[in-house]
Design an enzyme around this catalytic site. Structure first.
Site, PDB file in Angstrom:
ATOM      1  CE  LYS A   7      -6.354   6.926 -12.915  1.00  0.00           C
ATOM      2  NZ  LYS A   7      -6.628   5.640 -13.589  1.00  0.00           N
ATOM      3  CG  ASP A  30      -1.914   1.108   1.264  1.00  0.00           C
ATOM      4  OD1 ASP A  30      -1.795   2.054   0.445  1.00  0.00           O
ATOM      5  OD2 ASP A  30      -2.814   1.060   2.109  1.00  0.00           O
TER       6      ASP A  30
END
Length: 235
Positions: free
Chosen positions: A189, A125
């Protein structure tokens, strides 16, 4: 009188086609054990010209063409540069970076990713506090560019999903400001919305130039955009 021979029918020569060719959309022959949304997604994929180009080229995802367009416009990837790829699965962006001469690259994703030498890949993560230092240690020094195509798992609630993607953009931006070399680049993004404007304002304080771009490979019906921040001012 002799009978005239039957006339030959004119047949149009086949064409190779193009990304802009109009054709009847292909449909999956069966929807067995698929939800309507899964069926729609699969049909969109088989009719997507960028997905077809990616398969033909050997790219792992159509997203590779988003980075190629961004790099063609902004010259983000330079041979010898150090690159961090956040949310790299399945590896399309890393493939493009390697193809364009980058040999020092590390990436991270929650999902497993097949090897892409010479890239070094972590499966973990990114928001784990230990992840950032591990990436820089693997890279061997501060990066010249931090690229982020990260996206959270959606829950179907538009505002919640938007806030989650903004959270990832902010995390990526904070990481970039912490580790980039002066003059470095951050690309991420994002999605159009008020919270994204706040991230842009933050980036403008740290970078000489910040742009919002929508590559052709981004679907027209998507609110997806890309933030490209160049000329990192340093810490």
């Amino acid at each position: 009188m002799a009978e005239e021979p039957p006339r030959k029918r004119m047949v149009r020569a086949p064409t190779r086609g193009s990304d802009d060719a109009r054709a009847t959309p292909a449909r999956l022959k069966t929807a067995h054990k698929r939800t309507p949304s899964q069926q729609a997604w699969l049909e969109r994929q088989i009719n997507d010209p960028f997905a077809a180009k990616a398969r033909a080229h050997g790219y792992r995802s159509r997203a590779a063409y988003k980075l190629t367009e961004l790099d063609d416009r902004l010259r983000l990837l330079k041979p010898g540069a150090r690159i961090v790829d956040l949310g790299l699965a399945p590896g399309g962006w890393t493939q493009v970076a390697i193809e364009r001469g980058v040999t020092q690259i590390v990436g991270v994703d929650l999902l497993p990713v097949d090897p892409l030498p010479p890239a070094k890949i972590l499966q973990m993560d990114f928001t784990d506090p230990s992840c950032g230092p591990m990436l820089i240690d693997l890279l061997g020094g501060p990066p010249d560019a931090v690229l982020s195509d990260m996206a959270p798992n959606t829950v179907g609630h538009r505002q919640t999903d938007h806030l989650r993607i903004v959270g990832l953009v902010e995390a990526g931006a904070d990481f970039a400001v912490e580790v980039l070399r002066p003059g470095g680049v951050f690309v991420a993004k994002a999605f159009q919305g008020g919270e994204t404007a706040e991230v842009i304002a933050k980036l403008k304080r740290a970078f000489a130039d910040v742009r919002t771009l929508k590559p052709k490979a981004s679907r027209a019906d998507s609110s997806e955009i890309y933030l490209a921040a160049t000329g990192f001012k340093g810490r």
